[in-house]
Design a protein around this motif. Structure first.
Motif, short mmCIF file in Angstrom:
data_model
loop_
_atom_site.label_atom_id
_atom_site.label_comp_id
_atom_site.label_asym_id
_atom_site.label_seq_id
_atom_site.Cartn_x
_atom_site.Cartn_y
_atom_site.Cartn_z
N ASN A 38 0.92 -1.11 0.07
CA ASN A 38 -0.11 -0.07 -0.04
C ASN A 38 0.85 1.30 -0.06
OD1 ASN A 38 -1.72 2.09 0.50
ND2 ASN A 38 -3.15 0.92 1.88
N ALA A 80 0.21 4.26 0.52
CA ALA A 80 0.03 5.34 1.38
C ALA A 80 1.09 5.44 2.45
CB ALA A 80 -1.24 5.08 2.29
N PRO A 112 1.51 -3.23 -5.87
CA PRO A 112 0.95 -4.15 -5.05
C PRO A 112 0.67 -5.65 -5.97
CG PRO A 112 -0.15 -2.13 -4.88
CD PRO A 112 0.99 -2.01 -5.98
N GLU A 113 0.15 -5.43 -7.11
CA GLU A 113 -0.12 -6.70 -8.20
C GLU A 113 1.17 -7.20 -8.46
OE1 GLU A 113 -0.75 -3.38 -8.74
OE2 GLU A 113 -0.84 -2.83 -10.90
N ALA A 131 1.37 -9.37 -5.35
CA ALA A 131 0.53 -10.65 -5.37
C ALA A 131 0.72 -11.60 -6.30
CB ALA A 131 -0.94 -9.99 -5.72
N PHE A 159 -7.81 -8.57 4.24
CA PHE A 159 -8.02 -7.52 4.72
C PHE A 159 -8.61 -7.51 6.24
CE2 PHE A 159 -6.88 -4.22 1.29
CZ PHE A 159 -6.31 -5.14 0.54
N VAL A 207 -13.19 -4.82 1.15
CA VAL A 207 -13.65 -3.77 0.42
C VAL A 207 -14.99 -4.44 -0.30
CG1 VAL A 207 -13.20 -1.88 -1.18
CG2 VAL A 207 -11.37 -2.69 0.19
N LEU A 266 -13.85 -11.55 -10.13
CA LEU A 266 -12.71 -11.21 -9.50
C LEU A 266 -11.62 -12.38 -9.27
CD1 LEU A 266 -11.47 -8.54 -7.76
CD2 LEU A 266 -12.01 -9.91 -5.94
N MET A 281 -4.47 5.32 1.67
CA MET A 281 -3.57 5.22 0.56
C MET A 281 -3.90 5.99 -0.75
SD MET A 281 -4.17 1.85 -1.60
CE MET A 281 -3.87 2.36 -2.93
N GLU A 329 -9.20 2.44 -1.81
CA GLU A 329 -9.37 1.16 -1.06
C GLU A 329 -9.89 -0.10 -2.07
OE1 GLU A 329 -10.67 3.84 0.02
OE2 GLU A 329 -9.51 4.22 1.62
N GLN A 330 -10.76 0.38 -3.04
CA GLN A 330 -11.39 -0.44 -3.68
C GLN A 330 -10.09 -1.06 -4.85
OE1 GLN A 330 -14.42 1.29 -5.69
NE2 GLN A 330 -15.99 0.21 -4.52
N PHE A 374 -6.90 -0.67 -4.39
CA PHE A 374 -5.81 -1.34 -3.76
C PHE A 374 -6.17 -2.88 -3.39
CE2 PHE A 374 -3.69 -2.75 0.62
CZ PHE A 374 -2.30 -2.82 -0.17
N TYR A 375 -7.49 -3.14 -3.05
CA TYR A 375 -7.83 -4.38 -2.94
C TYR A 375 -7.91 -5.34 -4.17
CZ TYR A 375 -11.19 -8.19 -1.09
OH TYR A 375 -11.71 -8.99 -0.62
N CYS A 376 -8.34 -4.82 -5.34
CA CYS A 376 -8.15 -5.75 -6.55
C CYS A 376 -6.57 -5.88 -6.86
CB CYS A 376 -8.72 -4.84 -7.72
SG CYS A 376 -10.43 -4.59 -7.68
N ARG A 377 -5.58 -4.84 -6.66
CA ARG A 377 -4.35 -4.94 -7.00
C ARG A 377 -3.59 -5.91 -6.08
NH1 ARG A 377 -1.46 0.89 -7.21
NH2 ARG A 377 0.05 -0.35 -8.35
N GLN A 378 -3.99 -6.06 -4.61
CA GLN A 378 -3.43 -6.80 -3.84
C GLN A 378 -4.06 -8.36 -4.48
OE1 GLN A 378 -3.54 -9.54 -1.12
NE2 GLN A 378 -1.53 -8.87 -1.47
#
Lengths: 250, 361, 482
Positions: free
Chosen positions: A50, A52, A72-73, A76, A84, A88, A98, C1, C430-431, C433-437
């Motif tokens: 992240n 941030a 991040p990707e 992953a 999390f 989200v 997804l 973020m 957040e959305q 980052f969630y997908c990228r994670q």
């Protein structure tokens, strides 16, 4: 597998991690405990990439590769999974869609062929049966309108399907009733594997009754102040975090 | 500006005072006094009386506040850090016993940094002649100031009212405003709120109830000039007879006002086929990080609910009173100044009853 | 973020793929508009007298009218005297009877657009009435349609062959003086489509028309009229692309739908006119009047639109719910990127008893675009039992764009139940980052989230159109995120 050395990191100008070091080997389960604000979630978010959070000093390596420059990707796809604390909601995006996209992104990186819809559904159904989840989950929007327990279970389902090398589960136990906690813990235990490492970030000892860690670390003010085996968690439960603060300052 | 500070006296002394306008003409007739006294006895506030658009020399004691009066402008200043815990009442009373007329009132209220004040503004008329009242009010809230504000309008149905409140909110200030329109012939109220400082917050609630051939409009506009800041609007309307109501709520989120939260809600109850409510909620958004929403509903009374209540033994009128009262009650419950809620609730219930009577076959 | 909005913008900018001009000689009138031009257009089309008179009445009314300014769009004044009001490909002189006779250059154009006409027609069973530069040049599957009694032909052909139907229905939903642009269209419309579905007939295939602007400086004035007689059904697809041009091009189409008792019309549009470049230069001005009339009881009209193109979009596909129990629907996705401006929505006019309407509008703003939803729900006093539900959501991508909502509710019947909900939000960090994670690239994550946002509308589109619409959406937002 994961080597963190002297990590300093801040968010919005305030320093949260102040020289954290941690070494995790394949097959191990580590529990990171600590009071609120000690930097537990920051550590989890940082491992996942992240942006941030700004790293000012220190290194994070996965199997000898520097993670910090990676998106991040990219992380992953190398097998890092973050469960999390607050999964989200993404309205309208099908959960199965997804998951399939995520799985194929990971397979593609590993040089494997993409999995087709039929194979994917079979895989997803097997994993859901293992986690005792209703297959209807697959066709709902990602976390859309899920209860707290459903969201956490969905995280574990994603982990089961993506089969990460390193899973970081951030407060996966928070907000769960005892049945949901047991279901989540069973899922995690089923995924324990000699090739896989798991980091559990938790505030309470409760989760560790169900998932037995190999190592327990206590984080305070951005640093690991004590490490031990699972008995450390019990000691903490009994004496509270103040005990450690006193010990640390003594 | 030649302002003079008005000596302030308590409302209790009102009846005993000789109220002479310049030139020795009595400017107040006994019914007006009676109305003033009646309102004052119902609402526990320190009342300043604005009669036919002019603030008179008679005003309530407002300890700690600076109240000044020029010929045209009543100005109230709440000094920095002062938390005024009473209720300042502004009683706009228009008397038409002496014939048709017009009145214009202008009020400027300044809340200095960190101060807090509670205000009720009450609009009422006496007599049967035509009258048009206009009231322009300016309100400024400096950093950290807080203001609870109720506007209550219960004029005779042959009297017109137009009015505006313009408020500027600086950093971390809060304005909680609730408007009630029960009477009047042609009524148009405007609210213009500028959120000019980060952390500013405003809630604008309103209830309008109209019957006969009343025409009631409420226009509210919130300008989010900076962020983060939040605004919430909820207006409820009840229209009977051949009345016509308009609600127009605008939220404009200006460029750079990131972190804005803006919501609007408008719920309307139509009690007759000839009654009209027009609603135009508007969102204009020029910033990026914004959460905004609006919701509007229209409908008549829920026939199932009505039937349900009647199976429980309520007669038709009682069941209607209950349902319409519940619709209106949501705004009463959201209004600030809990000390006044019970009485407001009673007056609203009375108005509900007259609207139902109007629709009775 | 902190995914920077600036980054998000760089992700969304792919160039318009359909930007090219086919070189075909044009037979055009000189720029300018007066009664002689109107007469010339009518003469060239060999129109009967009633049609010329109708056009002239419209022209005279247009002269009295002023261009509307209430929309949330800004553009330099249009010089109506500088526009050429008629342009037809040379090949118009001897119209082709089959695709084989069509100018190969034209077919090539369709290829570039990804519309292999005959292939698509055969494989998908879709009859295509392709309008190229104002004159229809190819109509297929006529035999199969005429077997069912369905009339699907260029508007100019309908004027010749079915004047009684045209005379009866033309202007009956959108009168000549309805608005400035409709009046202009009524005076000078070049061509368009005409559809008539006879009583009790379910149209055996989806009808489709691809529009395309070609000649420079030529306003496009399409006129479409669809009449569904009692107990009939038709699904009509309209799609547009346009070549890249620097000058702004005016487009003022009129679409009229008439649904008689128990008839259903489903009208789907994917609109991809040239939107101008990333600096807002060029692009189509799209001022469209679309309206359907549920004239008989139980009639249903459903509009679905995906609007990704045009520099300016001014468009409110509407339903007049006149018949008792009639139903109106409006599903819309409007994307505005770069300097595009869209002011679009619908009007639902409830007149009959127990009429119901549904509005689902999804607006996406990126770049410096301004995107407005404007919708009217009017319930007339006699419309007892009227129902409306409106859901109107806006998604913001980037800090320089705008999203606006202007609903108007005019309710004249106490028995009506009207609900309106609107939300505005951005794609949350957040959305993303969630997908990228989960390993999904940022660009794909944005597409996924945007498509999820639009899902309720896409599911209303016919299958092959839905896929096209999703791709179009992804292309339209390219570079907006990154």
């Amino acid at each position: 597998m994961l080597e963190i050395n002297d990590l300093h990191a801040s968010v919005g100008g305030s320093e949260i991690l102040r020289g954290l070091s941690l070494s995790v080997r394949a097959g191990e389960v580590h529990a990171i405990m600590g009071p609120n604000g000690s930097g537990k979630s920051t550590l989890a978010q940082l491992i996942a990439g992240n942006d941030a959070y700004t790293v000012s000093r220190g290194t994070v390596e996965l199997d000898g590769e520097d993670l910090l420059p990676l998106s991040p990707e990219e992380r992953a796809r190398r097998g890092i999974f973050l469960g999390f604390q607050y999964p989200v909601e993404i309205p309208g995006v099908n959960n199965a869609y997804l998951l399939k996209a995520a799985l194929n992104a990971r397979r593609k990186y590993a040089g494997l062929s993409e999995i087709d819809a039929f194979e994917f559904l079979k895989l997803a159904r097997d994993k859901m049966a293992m986690l005792n989840m209703d297959p209807k989950f697959l066709n709902r929007g990602v976390n859309e309108g899920f209860s707290g327990g459903e969201k956490k279970r969905n995280e574990i389902l994603q982990m089961a399907i993506l089969e990460p090398r390193l899973a970081v589960l951030d407060e996966t136990d928070s907000g769960l009733d005892i049945d949901a906690l047991r279901a989540v813990a069973n899922g995690v235990n089923a995924l324990r594997d000699p090739d896989r490492a798991i980091i559990l970030v938790t505030h309470y000892q409760r989760l560790l009754d169900y998932i037995e860690p190999d190592h327990v670390h206590v984080l305070s003010e951005g640093r690991i102040v004590r490490s031990g085996d699972k008995s450390l968690a019990l000691q903490l439960e009994e004496k509270g975090y103040d005990w450690l603060r006193e010990a640390a300052s003594a | 500006m030649n302002q003079r500070t008005t000596p302030l006296q308590s409302i209790d002394t009102l009846g005993a005072m000789a109220l002479d306008a310049p030139g020795g003409q009595p400017s107040v007739t006994p019914p007006a006094d009676a109305t003033v006294a009646a309102i004052a006895s119902q609402f526990p506030a320190n009342w300043l009386v604005i009669r036919n658009g002019k603030a008179s020399d008679v005003a309530a004691q407002l300890p700690g506040l600076n109240v000044a009066l020029t010929q045209d402008v009543l100005s109230i200043q709440v000094p920095a850090q002062l938390v005024h815990d009473g209720i300042v009442g502004l009683l706009f009373i228009d008397d038409t016993e002496n014939g048709a007329g017009m009145s214009h009132a202008r009020v400027v209220i300044e809340l200095q940094a960190g101060s807090a004040v509670n205000i009720i503004e009450y609009h009422s008329t006496i007599g049967n002649a035509m009258h048009h009242a206009h009231c322009a009010m300016e309100l400024s809230l400096a950093a950290g100031a807080r203001c609870n504000f109720i506007r209550f309008q219960d004029r005779q149905t042959q009297h017109d009212q137009t009015g505006s409140l313009t408020a500027t909110l600086d950093m971390d200030s809060q304005l909680h405003h609730t408007a009630f329109d029960l009477g009047g012939n042609v009524v148009r109220n405007e609210l213009n709120i500028k959120l000019a400082g980060a952390g500013a917050m405003t809630c604008l609630y309103g209830l309008f109830m109209a019957g006969g051939d009343q025409h009631v409009e409420n226009h509210s506009r919130v300008d989010h000039l900076v962020g983060p800041a939040s605004s919430e609007q909820e207006y409820r309307g009840i229209a009977a007879g051949a009345s016509r109501c308009v609600w127009r709520g605008v939220a404009v989120v200006h460029r750079g006002a990131d972190g804005t939260n803006a919501s609007q809600a408008n719920h309307n109850l139509l009690l007759s086929a000839a009654a009209i409510i027009d609603a135009t909620p508007q969102l204009e958004i020029y910033a990026d990080d914004v959460k905004a929403s609006h919701g509007t509903t229209f409908g008549g009374l829920d026939q199932n609910a009505l039937f349900y209540l009647r199976t429980r033994g309520l007669d038709d009128a009682a069941a209607r009173r209950l349902l319409i009262g519940a619709h209106a009650g949501k705004i009463v419950a959201r209004s600030p100044l809990p000390a006044l809620q019970a009485r407001i609730s009673e007056i609203v219930a009375q108005r509900v009853a007259t609207l139902i009577a109007e629709e009775a076959p | 973020m902190a995914i920077e909005s600036d980054n998000i913008e760089t992700l969304v900018n792919r160039r318009y793929q359909h930007g090219f001009v086919t070189e075909i000689e044009n037979d055009s009138l000189p720029p300018g508009l007066d009664e002689n031009v109107v007469c010339a257009i009518s003469a060239r089309k060999n129109e009967p007298k009633f049609m010329l008179e109708w056009r002239l009445r419209a022209y005279r009314q247009w002269q009295q009218m002023r261009e509307p300014t209430w929309a949330q769009v800004h553009y330099p004044a249009i010089d109506y005297g500088a526009i050429s009001y008629f342009s037809a490909p040379k090949s118009d002189a001897n119209r082709p009877r089959s695709l084989d006779e069509v100018d190969p250059k034209l077919l090539e154009t369709y290829d570039k657009l990804g519309i292999p006409l005959h292939e698509r027609a055969r494989l998908a069973g879709v009859a295509v009435d392709a309008v190229f530069d104002s004159v229809s040049v190819a109509t297929t599957f006529k035999a199969k349609l005429s077997e069912a009694g369905v009339i699907f032909c260029p508007f100019s052909e309908a004027v010749q062959k079915h004047p009684e139907l045209v005379q009866k229905y033309l202007g009956s939903v959108v009168p000549q003086r309805d608005n400035f642009f409709a009046a202009l269209n009524s005076a000078v419309f070049s061509d368009g489509s005409f559809v008539y579905i006879p009583k009790g007939v379910r149209c055996p295939m989806e009808l489709s028309t691809y529009f395309r602007i070609n000649a420079a400086n030529t306003g496009q004035f399409e006129r479409t009229l669809i009449v569904a007689d009692e107990d009939s059904y038709v699904s009509y697809l309209e799609g547009c692309t346009a070549p890249m041009r620097d000058e702004n091009q005016l487009h003022a189409a009129v679409v009229e739908l008439v649904a008689l008792k128990n008839a259903r019309i489903k009208y789907s549009t994917v609109q991809n006119w040239y939107p101008g470049d990333e600096n807002g230069v060029g692009g189509i001005y799209n001022f469209v009047t679309k309206r359907g009339d549920c004239r008989g009881e139980n009639a249903k009209i459903s509009w679905t639109q995906v609007e990704t193109g045009s520099a300016i979009t001014w468009k409110y596909p509407s339903c007049i719910l006149r018949g008792d129990n009639s139903v109106g629907e409006f599903y819309s996705v409007a994307v505005a990127n770069n300097y595009q401006q869209a002011d679009t929505g619908t009007k639902m006019i409830h007149i009959g008893r127990n009429t119901s309407s549904t509005i689902v509008s999804k607006g996406i703003s990126a770049g410096h675009a301004q995107n407005s939803y404007r919708g009217l729900v009017r319930v007339m006093p006699q419309a007892t039992g009227a129902r409306n539900h409106t859901q109107c959501d806006s998604l913001l991508i980037g800090k320089d764009c705008g999203a606006h909502t202007f609903p108007y509710m005019e309710i004249r019947n106490p028995d009506a139940k009207i609900e309106h909900e609107a939300t505005t939000s951005k794609i949350s960090a957040e959305q993303l980052f969630y997908c990228r994670q989960r390993g999904i690239a940022e660009e794909d994550a944005v597409n996924m989230i945007v498509n999820g946002f639009c899902k309720e509308v896409f599911k209303e589109l016919p299958m092959e159109f839905a896929v096209e619409a999703q791709n179009l959406l992804n292309v339209s937002l390219e570079g907006a995120v990154g």
